[in-house]
Scaffold this motif. Structure first.
Motif, PDB file in Angstrom:
ATOM      1  N   ARG A 155       0.828  -1.099   0.345  1.00 58.16           N
ATOM      2  CA  ARG A 155       0.208  -0.038   0.125  1.00 58.16           C
ATOM      3  C   ARG A 155       0.799   1.391  -0.342  1.00 58.16           C
ATOM      4  N   GLU A 156       1.921   1.485   0.632  1.00 62.40           N
ATOM      5  CA  GLU A 156       3.216   2.564   1.123  1.00 62.40           C
ATOM      6  C   GLU A 156       4.341   2.471  -0.270  1.00 62.40           C
ATOM      7  N   GLY A 157       4.405   1.766  -0.651  1.00 64.48           N
ATOM      8  CA  GLY A 157       5.605   1.320  -1.452  1.00 64.48           C
ATOM      9  C   GLY A 157       6.658   2.005  -0.859  1.00 64.48           C
ATOM     10  N   THR A 158       6.685   0.769   0.045  1.00 64.73           N
ATOM     11  CA  THR A 158       8.011   1.271   1.044  1.00 64.73           C
ATOM     12  C   THR A 158       8.771  -0.197   1.331  1.00 64.73           C
ATOM     13  N   VAL A 159       9.883  -0.282   2.147  1.00 60.66           N
ATOM     14  CA  VAL A 159      10.488  -1.623   2.235  1.00 60.66           C
ATOM     15  C   VAL A 159      10.290  -1.558   3.556  1.00 60.66           C
ATOM     16  N   ILE A 160       9.474  -2.550   4.177  1.00 60.84           N
ATOM     17  CA  ILE A 160       8.665  -3.001   5.786  1.00 60.84           C
ATOM     18  C   ILE A 160      10.213  -2.788   6.518  1.00 60.84           C
ATOM     19  N   ASP A 161      10.583  -2.638   8.182  1.00 58.84           N
ATOM     20  CA  ASP A 161      11.331  -3.352   8.606  1.00 58.84           C
ATOM     21  C   ASP A 161      10.403  -4.048   9.346  1.00 58.84           C
ATOM     22  N   CYS A 162      10.605  -4.946   9.684  1.00 61.23           N
ATOM     23  CA  CYS A 162       9.797  -5.797  10.612  1.00 61.23           C
ATOM     24  C   CYS A 162       9.965  -5.840  11.838  1.00 61.23           C
ATOM     25  N   ALA A 163      10.818  -5.481  13.237  1.00 63.86           N
ATOM     26  CA  ALA A 163      11.405  -5.577  14.204  1.00 63.86           C
ATOM     27  C   ALA A 163      10.120  -4.075  14.991  1.00 63.86           C
ATOM     28  N   LYS A 164      10.675  -3.049  14.125  1.00 61.27           N
ATOM     29  CA  LYS A 164       9.726  -2.045  14.264  1.00 61.27           C
ATOM     30  C   LYS A 164       8.318  -1.380  13.226  1.00 61.27           C
ATOM     31  N   PHE A 165       8.266  -2.044  12.664  1.00 65.69           N
ATOM     32  CA  PHE A 165       6.465  -2.721  12.181  1.00 65.69           C
ATOM     33  C   PHE A 165       6.242  -3.466  13.043  1.00 65.69           C
ATOM     34  N   GLU A 166       6.341  -4.187  14.068  1.00 67.74           N
ATOM     35  CA  GLU A 166       5.835  -4.542  15.419  1.00 67.74           C
ATOM     36  C   GLU A 166       5.770  -4.413  16.659  1.00 67.74           C
ATOM     37  N   LYS A 167       7.462  -3.312  16.500  1.00 61.05           N
ATOM     38  CA  LYS A 167       6.694  -2.561  17.818  1.00 61.05           C
ATOM     39  C   LYS A 167       6.382  -0.822  18.092  1.00 61.05           C
ATOM     40  N   ASP A 168       6.348  -0.567  16.304  1.00 58.99           N
ATOM     41  CA  ASP A 168       5.279   0.134  16.486  1.00 58.99           C
ATOM     42  C   ASP A 168       3.691   0.042  16.798  1.00 58.99           C
ATOM     43  N   ILE A 169       3.166  -0.926  15.814  1.00 57.26           N
ATOM     44  CA  ILE A 169       2.046  -1.749  16.050  1.00 57.26           C
ATOM     45  C   ILE A 169       1.117  -2.060  17.453  1.00 57.26           C
ATOM     46  N   ARG A 170       2.467  -2.524  18.730  1.00 59.19           N
ATOM     47  CA  ARG A 170       1.984  -2.966  20.098  1.00 59.19           C
ATOM     48  C   ARG A 170       1.846  -1.359  20.447  1.00 59.19           C
ATOM     49  N   ALA A 171       2.875  -0.591  20.472  1.00 55.48           N
ATOM     50  CA  ALA A 171       2.510   1.016  20.990  1.00 55.48           C
ATOM     51  C   ALA A 171       1.477   1.494  20.389  1.00 55.48           C
ATOM     52  N   GLU A 172       1.170   1.768  19.241  1.00 58.20           N
ATOM     53  CA  GLU A 172      -0.473   2.556  18.973  1.00 58.20           C
ATOM     54  C   GLU A 172      -1.090   1.566  19.575  1.00 58.20           C
TER      55      GLU A 172
END
Length: 469
Positions: free
Chosen positions: A448-465
């Motif tokens: 959707r965003e056209g970006t490469v996703i850092d998986c660890a950061k993605f999980e950390k951000d999702i949990r925090a949100e």
């Protein structure tokens, strides 16, 4: 943890309960008795999983069901010879009946629950029955959004129950044989995997254009609903390495109104279309013609309540979504998608999900190691050892159930895990399942965003949100 139960025979009435002494005496469990199951959702997946109970009655037995469709409910109840007092119209009725027996005599209605309702309902149902202490087998995906996935993980951990997810690819004889070679280390380090999920042209039209999974708002995106167990087994083969970076591309390319053939004119249903006979996605070809030849199995069996005869199928095609032109449907999920994953070991994976194939779900896989490779097609696989040049073709035992025996393999393993109270038999747990689901969500975010996703950061951000909500 509450003790296992023996099947309940004529015990429960929605209006009354027998004496505590009588119930307690009858419901005392014996070690050699079958594991008892309650089934929530008696459609295609619920029916397919519980074929194992019919084939192995000494191992497990269905004792209660919840299903809103009357004909589907009655057929299932007859096939499993259920006490009618344990046949419920919906999961809330079953939950209340269970709560009453727990409160009255301290026992559940069954040892485990099979959750085979629509995907968006998984979280609510799993959480409710986990809270009552039931072991749970939930059809994939575990949930359709990240918050529900995290809620399921929390509910399962808090309850301390055995939990399996319908990632059936892990449990087929074929996949288990491939896994054994991967784990043996005989081919060296696993460096790269190329994996293709050929959905099948009419399967995609059935499920993801006309069917329950056609709209993301009513289910989820197609990478999740169709391919979460592909990502799961890829993570399984690369384990203990973890996904580090993900990128993805894809779209809804063909099943759109602007792709409709001009010759079809204003027709919105296949039964009224003048060029239906020339369309590969004709509902008449997919449902009506097979039934006229005596084939009443999938996919025709899934579009009606009860027996899929000519009359019922014709009515469904005239009045329901399965008779709509694929170019006039309200679908919005991708019909093709590629996912690239880089793992912490440095290994890479390329995964493709595509609708436009003659093969139906017969995955094509190549695993490349430092000292050899595995090439397979879900039926057979060939192992090549670069050091000797020797090729060995493996022909794993085939089983008649779906997904190359994965359905029966999962059921056999889950029932044994419940019987022995041993989560390890399933080869995974709810946190590992969540991890592979997070990878799927990361891939869709990349698309959707056209970006490469850092998986660890993605999980950390999702949990925090989600914790802030």
């Amino acid at each position: 943890m509450m003790s296992r139960l023996r099947p309940i025979k004529s015990l429960w009435s929605r209006s009354s309960v027998r004496s505590n002494e009588s119930l307690s005496a009858i419901m005392t469990s014996l070690p050699n008795e079958p594991v008892t199951l309650a089934v929530i959702g008696c459609g295609q997946r619920g029916t397919r999983y519980t074929e194992y109970a019919l084939d192995h009655p000494k191992t497990c037995k269905v004792v209660a069901i919840a299903e809103p469709r009357p004909n589907t409910r009655d057929i299932f109840a007859r096939n499993h010879k259920l006490d009618r007092t344990l046949v419920f119209n919906d999961w809330q009725e079953l939950l209340k009946a269970s709560a009453d027996t727990i409160q009255t005599i301290g026992k559940r209605l069954a040892d485990a629950v099979i959750v085979a309702v629509q995907d968006h309902m998984h979280c609510e149902v799993v959480a409710a029955f986990a809270a009552q202490g039931y072991h749970i087998l939930c059809e994939k995906p575990m949930a359709t959004n990240l918050q529900d996935c995290l809620e399921i993980e929390k509910a399962v951990k808090n309850a301390g129950i055995i939990c399996g997810i319908g990632h059936v690819l892990r449990y087929s004889p074929y996949s288990m044989a491939v896994t054994e070679v991967v784990r043996s280390g005989q081919l060296g380090e696993l460096i790269n995997v190329v994996h293709v999920e050929p959905v099948g042209y009419f399967h995609f039209a059935h499920s993801y254009v006309r069917g329950h999974w056609r709209k993301e708002s009513e289910s989820s995106f197609s990478l999740m609903t169709k391919s979460c167990h592909d990502i799961d087994i890829l993570c399984h083969w690369l384990s203990p390495a973890l996904p580090m970076r993900v990128s993805s591309f894809g779209s809804l390319q063909h099943f759109r109104k602007e792709k409709k053939p001009r010759a079809a004119g204003a027709a919105t249903r296949c039964l009224e279309c003048s060029i239906e006979q020339d369309c590969p996605y004709s509902a008449k070809k997919i449902y009506l013609e097979p039934v006229s030849r005596g084939n009443t199995h999938w996919p025709a069996s899934t579009i009606v309540d009860g027996i899929p005869d000519i009359e019922n199928i014709t009515d469904a095609l005239r009045n329901g979504p399965y008779g709509q032109c694929v170019y006039e449907s309200d679908n919005d999920v991708c019909d093709h998608q590629v996912v690239n994953i880089e793992y912490s070991s440095g290994a890479t994976v390329s995964f493709t999900m595509v609708a436009y194939t003659s093969l139906i779900c017969e995955r094509q896989t190549r695993l490349h190691f430092t000292h050899g490779e595995i090439v397979g097609d879900m039926n057979n696989f060939t192992v090549t050892d670069f050091r000797t040049g020797h090729k060995t073709t493996h022909h794993p035992k085939k089983e008649s159930s779906g997904h190359g025996g994965g359905d029966v393999g999962l059921m056999r393993t889950f029932v044994e895990a419940v019987r022995t109270n041993n989560q390890e038999l399933l080869g995974t747990d709810i946190s590992e399942v969540l991890k592979s689901h997070l990878t799927v969500f990361a891939a869709e975010t990349s698309r959707r965003e056209g970006t490469v996703i850092d998986c660890a950061k993605f999980e950390k951000d999702i949990r925090a949100e989600l914790e802030m909500r």
